[in-house]
Scaffold this motif. Structure first.
Motif, PDB file in Angstrom:
ATOM      1  N   ASP A   1     -19.105  17.511   3.934  1.00 51.40           N
ATOM      2  CA  ASP A   1     -18.264  19.235   3.964  1.00 51.40           C
ATOM      3  C   ASP A   1     -18.503  19.541   4.903  1.00 51.40           C
ATOM      4  OD1 ASP A   1     -17.869  21.547   2.765  1.00 51.40           O
ATOM      5  OD2 ASP A   1     -19.606  21.348   1.436  1.00 51.40           O
ATOM      6  N   ASP A   2     -17.066  20.099   5.582  1.00 50.53           N
ATOM      7  CA  ASP A   2     -16.686  20.603   7.124  1.00 50.53           C
ATOM      8  C   ASP A   2     -16.890  20.105   8.063  1.00 50.53           C
ATOM      9  OD1 ASP A   2     -17.356  22.580   4.569  1.00 50.53           O
ATOM     10  OD2 ASP A   2     -18.659  23.969   6.228  1.00 50.53           O
TER      11      ASP A   2
ATOM     12  N   CYS B   1     -14.512  24.898   0.801  1.00 52.94           N
ATOM     13  CA  CYS B   1     -14.780  23.580  -0.152  1.00 52.94           C
ATOM     14  C   CYS B   1     -14.106  23.715  -1.533  1.00 52.94           C
ATOM     15  CB  CYS B   1     -16.251  24.055  -0.660  1.00 52.94           C
ATOM     16  SG  CYS B   1     -17.425  24.289   1.330  1.00 52.94           S
TER      17      CYS B   1
ATOM     18  N   ASP C   1     -13.453  17.955   3.127  1.00 48.74           N
ATOM     19  CA  ASP C   1     -12.764  18.660   2.326  1.00 48.74           C
ATOM     20  C   ASP C   1     -11.862  19.701   3.567  1.00 48.74           C
ATOM     21  OD1 ASP C   1     -15.021  20.075   2.890  1.00 48.74           O
ATOM     22  OD2 ASP C   1     -15.181  21.171   1.426  1.00 48.74           O
ATOM     23  N   GLN C   2     -12.222  20.461   4.411  1.00 45.87           N
ATOM     24  CA  GLN C   2     -11.257  20.106   4.968  1.00 45.87           C
ATOM     25  C   GLN C   2     -11.787  20.501   6.184  1.00 45.87           C
ATOM     26  OE1 GLN C   2     -14.266  23.256   3.539  1.00 45.87           O
ATOM     27  NE2 GLN C   2     -13.855  23.130   5.395  1.00 45.87           N
TER      28      GLN C   2
ATOM     29  N   LYS D   1     -13.864  27.947   8.719  1.00 48.72           N
ATOM     30  CA  LYS D   1     -12.589  27.366   7.985  1.00 48.72           C
ATOM     31  C   LYS D   1     -11.972  28.934   8.408  1.00 48.72           C
ATOM     32  CE  LYS D   1     -16.090  27.004   4.775  1.00 48.72           C
ATOM     33  NZ  LYS D   1     -16.843  26.026   4.575  1.00 48.72           N
TER      34      LYS D   1
END
Ligand code: CA
Length: 465
Positions: A12-13, A53, A285-286, A298
């Motif tokens: 995540d991130d 997310c 997720d990004q 983000k």
């Protein structure tokens, strides 16, 4: 021939530039992720279609854009009756499981579906002694989230039905804000200074007013992020540097734990003769701003946020150490996994299988541009404006339409529309917005045409004032 297994690891991130296989080790070393890259392929132009997310996770699962799956913001939950790749794999005889972060909602309409077994964190979840949701209730597990999620994954691999293929989703919570390391990595980097990014001092001079007003600056980090009082007597510039060090060290400590735990999974595959027939995927997720443009977080379509790391290993089809520069998107993941596992890709999945790219083929007509949309206008914490845009192999055109459009979690007021244009070859860090320069008029017209074309292809509506 036996069908391949799939292990899909999504953190995540985790920005690609905090993986040494991508950055060359500029700010950190990730030996286990590098091991995965050395045994497989690294994608250098993998992008999310909405850099937060919940929407990105929905796009990954469904293979559709957010205006289609309905998960446009953090406050829109995913309807678990939607078609997803785990459901299709389960229906095709695969054993399926997900452990870790879900963040698509809870309850009868939002809990994970398509999984034989699942244990997920409620919403963001906790780093330490986290509570997990199961089909039959809640339980708190002692320990550190990244270790526990890996333990659950290894236990499930051990107890699975060995006569059938498996699809395992390992969804790490880390390294999401507030970046809380475990004891093992707590003093890592203590006596070091992490290099500052090239654009830490970006003054946003040519950027749109809406973008320049975002609250993602080092000075916007709060006490829970910094975990220490700001020393007295610092100049403003010194304070930004101090804040960056506080932030990035904890972030990288969380990443180090992910890296260790990926090593445990890869070791398990090696030790159980599963490496050859298992597709291992690592992504996030990004992306994330690691002090880039003076920011954390983000949401924006700028490169550091837009780009997802993507490493894939599958010895039967991928030569080790390969690098792919073709554009692939989060909506392409589901069709690719189905394709690799010999399961028909439904017509209504909007993404395209990039399986040919894995073995070095480059199909004629492969996408050379992508469509992005962030809907959550002026969300309370970050104040990032709503925008959409197109990224080609060489340029990026962003339209800040600046309207909440009644989206959950988006807020007003409606601001005047603005545009930005970046030449990614001449200005890879996206410092100079050259939208208004007269010599770019033809290029702007061309990119607006491409943006309209992509919106028509994916079925999204252009913004109308
Ligand atoms: Ca995320």
């Amino acid at each position: 021939m036996s069908r391949p297994n799939l292990i899909f690891i999504m953190s995540d991130d985790h920005a690609a530039h905090a993986i040494s296989a991508y950055s060359g080790g500029r700010i950190n070393k990730t030996p286990q992720l590098d091991r995965l890259a050395a045994g497989g392929i690294r994608f250098d132009a993998c992008f999310c279609t909405n850099s937060i997310c919940t929407p990105s996770r929905a796009a990954v699962l469904t293979g559709t854009y957010n205006h289609v799956n309905g998960v446009t913001t953090l406050d829109t939950l995913m309807d678990n009756r939607l078609q997803t790749y785990p459901k299709l794999m389960q229906a095709a005889g695969y054993q399926t499981a997900v452990f870790g972060k879900w963040h698509l909602g809870h309850g009868p309409l939002h809990d994970p579906t398509g999984f034989d077994e699942w244990a997920v964190l409620p919403d963001q979840g906790e780093y330490h002694d986290p509570e997990f949701l199961y089909l039959d209730g809640r339980r708190t597990i002692e320990g550190y989230a990244t270790d526990i999620i890996t333990d659950m994954s290894l236990d499930w691999l051990e107890t699975r039905d060995h006569s059938r293929p498996f699809a395992l989703m390992v969804h790490h919570k880390a390294p999401h804000r507030h970046w809380e390391p475990d004891a093992k990595h707590a003093s890592m980097y203590e006596n070091e200074t992490i290099p500052e990014p090239h654009t830490l001092w970006d003054d946003h001079a040519t950027r749109s007013a809406a973008a320049a007003a975002a609250k993602l600056h080092m000075m916007d980090l709060d006490e829970a992020d910094l975990k220490a009082p700001v020393p007295e007597g610092l100049t403003p510039r010194e304070e930004v540097s101090w804040r960056y060090q506080r932030y990035i060290k904890d972030y990288l400590r969380c990443v180090a734990s992910i890296d260790d735990n990926i090593g445990r999974l890869l070791d398990y595959l090696d030790d159980h003769d599963l490496t050859e027939n298992t597709i291992v995927v690592y992504t996030s997720d990004q992306g994330f701003f690691l002090g880039d443009h003076g920011w954390f977080d983000k949401r924006f379509m700028y490169e550091e946020s837009l780009a997802m790391p993507l490493l894939m290993r599958y010895p039967k089809e991928i030569e080790g150490g390969a690098i792919c520069e073709a554009i692939v998107l989060n909506v392409d993941f589901a069709p690719t996994f189905l394709d690799l596992c010999g399961i028909p890709v439904p017509e209504d999945m909007q993404g395209t299988s990039f399986r040919p790219l894995l073995s070095g083929d480059h199909p004629d007509g492969w996408q050379r541009s992508m469509y992005y949309r962030y809907w959550m206008h002026r969300d309370r914490d970050h104040n990032v404006p709503a925008h959409y845009g197109v990224r080609t192999m060489t340029h990026k055109l962003i339209h800040y339409y600046n309207d909440p459009l009644g989206q959950p979690g988006a807020h007003g007021p409606v601001d005047p529309p603005e545009w930005e244009l970046y030449d990614l070859e001449a200005d890879p860090f996206e410092i100079d917005n050259v939208y208004a320069q007269p010599e770019n008029a033809d290029l702007v017209a061309e990119l607006k045409g491409e943006l309209a074309r992509l919106q028509a292809v994916v079925g999204d509506e252009p913004y109308v004032t």
